[in-house]
Design an enzyme around this catalytic site. Structure first.
Site, mmCIF file in Angstrom:
data_model
loop_
_atom_site.group_PDB
_atom_site.id
_atom_site.type_symbol
_atom_site.label_atom_id
_atom_site.label_comp_id
_atom_site.label_asym_id
_atom_site.label_seq_id
_atom_site.Cartn_x
_atom_site.Cartn_y
_atom_site.Cartn_z
ATOM 1 N N THR A 15 34.798 18.444 109.080
ATOM 2 C CA THR A 15 33.912 17.276 108.972
ATOM 3 C C THR A 15 34.454 16.286 107.929
ATOM 4 O OG1 THR A 15 32.438 18.272 107.330
ATOM 5 C CG2 THR A 15 31.866 18.601 109.652
ATOM 6 N N ASN A 16 35.118 16.790 106.904
ATOM 7 C CA ASN A 16 35.729 15.876 105.925
ATOM 8 C C ASN A 16 36.909 15.133 106.538
ATOM 9 O OD1 ASN A 16 34.507 15.890 103.105
ATOM 10 N ND2 ASN A 16 34.482 18.060 103.640
ATOM 11 N N ILE A 95 44.765 29.072 98.218
ATOM 12 C CA ILE A 95 45.164 28.586 96.887
ATOM 13 C C ILE A 95 46.680 28.413 96.867
ATOM 14 C CG2 ILE A 95 45.301 29.207 94.430
ATOM 15 C CD1 ILE A 95 42.502 30.365 94.669
ATOM 16 N N LEU A 96 47.109 27.238 96.432
ATOM 17 C CA LEU A 96 48.540 26.911 96.450
ATOM 18 C C LEU A 96 49.181 27.273 95.103
ATOM 19 C CD1 LEU A 96 48.027 23.521 98.256
ATOM 20 C CD2 LEU A 96 49.151 25.542 99.241
ATOM 21 N N ASN A 110 41.938 17.120 96.316
ATOM 22 C CA ASN A 110 41.078 18.114 96.975
ATOM 23 C C ASN A 110 39.617 17.705 96.810
ATOM 24 O OD1 ASN A 110 40.258 20.745 98.067
ATOM 25 N ND2 ASN A 110 39.689 21.277 95.960
ATOM 26 N N HIS A 112 35.875 19.302 96.431
ATOM 27 C CA HIS A 112 35.205 20.567 96.114
ATOM 28 C C HIS A 112 33.686 20.321 96.122
ATOM 29 C CE1 HIS A 112 34.679 24.570 94.524
ATOM 30 N NE2 HIS A 112 33.773 24.066 93.705
HETATM 31 C C1 GAR Z 1 33.585 21.469 102.480
HETATM 32 O O1 GAR Z 1 32.291 21.602 101.974
HETATM 33 C C2 GAR Z 1 34.605 21.448 101.350
HETATM 34 O O2 GAR Z 1 34.147 20.788 100.214
HETATM 35 C C3 GAR Z 1 34.745 22.918 101.087
HETATM 36 O O3 GAR Z 1 34.728 23.516 102.362
HETATM 37 C C4 GAR Z 1 33.981 22.707 103.272
HETATM 38 C C5 GAR Z 1 34.856 22.391 104.468
HETATM 39 O O4 GAR Z 1 34.146 21.714 105.464
HETATM 40 N N1 GAR Z 1 35.942 23.189 100.353
HETATM 41 C C6 GAR Z 1 36.033 24.132 99.418
HETATM 42 O O5 GAR Z 1 35.119 24.877 99.135
HETATM 43 C C7 GAR Z 1 37.377 24.206 98.701
HETATM 44 N N2 GAR Z 1 37.260 24.898 97.478
HETATM 45 P P1 GAR Z 1 34.863 20.849 106.590
HETATM 46 O O6 GAR Z 1 35.949 21.722 107.230
HETATM 47 O O7 GAR Z 1 33.772 20.544 107.569
HETATM 48 O O8 GAR Z 1 35.439 19.620 105.954
#
Ligand code: GAR
Length: 206
Positions: A15-16, A95-96, A110, A112
């Site tokens: 979604t992001n 984690i990279l 990134n 978060h």
């Molecule tokens: C999002 O909420 C993102 O912030 C989180 O995973 C989700 C991915 O959603 N990322 C982390 O927790 C990284 N530490 P998406 O695939 O729908 O964008």
């Protein structure tokens, strides 16, 4: 003026990534262009979102390559072959290592789903972040976009947005609110901000 070449790294629903694509179409992102999406999960729906709009995709599987180092080498190769300027981690659940992050110093960002330094670092990803925020009982959470260095969620903060927690919230409901009110807004805005900076740096060098 040449645009900044962006690669988005994903693992899930994307979604992001969709918010980035929509922002590019609306002209919110105008100094950069998403030219590649890389997933470490074979069937991530994010790949379909990219393919739907004709963005090149690649899948790199750690299990197939045998080690984190071989996985990262393969990703680095693809990024360099495609002359990527900016890497956006959008729900990328791996984690990279320092070797990777220092190869692209100040060129990886990134998103978060909390207000760093709360509920972040190793083990805090996806729904788990919201479960922990609710368990602790905080009344405000949010999202953070930051540069990526060798410390998980430890790089310099670029943007943050707060989101209220409501009585009776469940992790999934909170996750959706944080995405809608914070992540899908500050990730595109931060991406454009960094693209602008990269173009400026390139102009100074030329
Ligand atoms: C999002 O909420 C993102 O912030 C989180 O995973 C989700 C991915 O959603 N990322 C982390 O927790 C990284 N530490 P998406 O695939 O729908 O964008």
């Amino acid at each position: 003026m040449q645009k900044v070449k962006i690669a988005v790294l994903v693992s899930g629903g994307g979604t992001n990534l969709q918010a980035l694509i929509d922002s590019q179409n609306k002209g919110v992102i105008k100094n950069g262009e998403i030219s590649l999406v890389i997933s470490n999960v074979q069937n991530a729906y994010a790949l379909t979102r990219a393919q739907n709009v004709g963005i090149k995709t690649a899948v790199v599987l750690k299990k197939q390559l045998g080690s984190q180092q071989a996985f990262e080498d393969a990703v680095i190769n693809i990024l360099q072959e495609n002359q990527i300027d900016l890497i956006v981690l959008a729900g990328f659940m791996s984690i990279l290592s320092e070797r990777f992050t220092s190869t692209f110093s100040d060129r990886i960002i990134n998103v978060h789903p909390s207000l760093i330094p709360s509920f972040c670092g190793k083990g805090y990803y996806g729904l788990k972040v919201h479960e922990e925020a609710l368990k602790y009982g905080v009344k405000v959470t949010g999202a953070t976009v930051h540069f990526v260095n060798e410390i998980p969620d430890g790089g310099k903060i670029i943007m943050q947005k707060a989101v209220a927690i409501k009585d009776g919230d469940m992790p999934e409901i909170l996750q959706k609110r944080v995405m809608e009110q914070a992540e899908w807004k500050i990730l595109p805005l931060s991406t454009e901000k960094i693209c602008k900076q990269i173009i400026k740096q390139k102009c100074i060098k030329e």
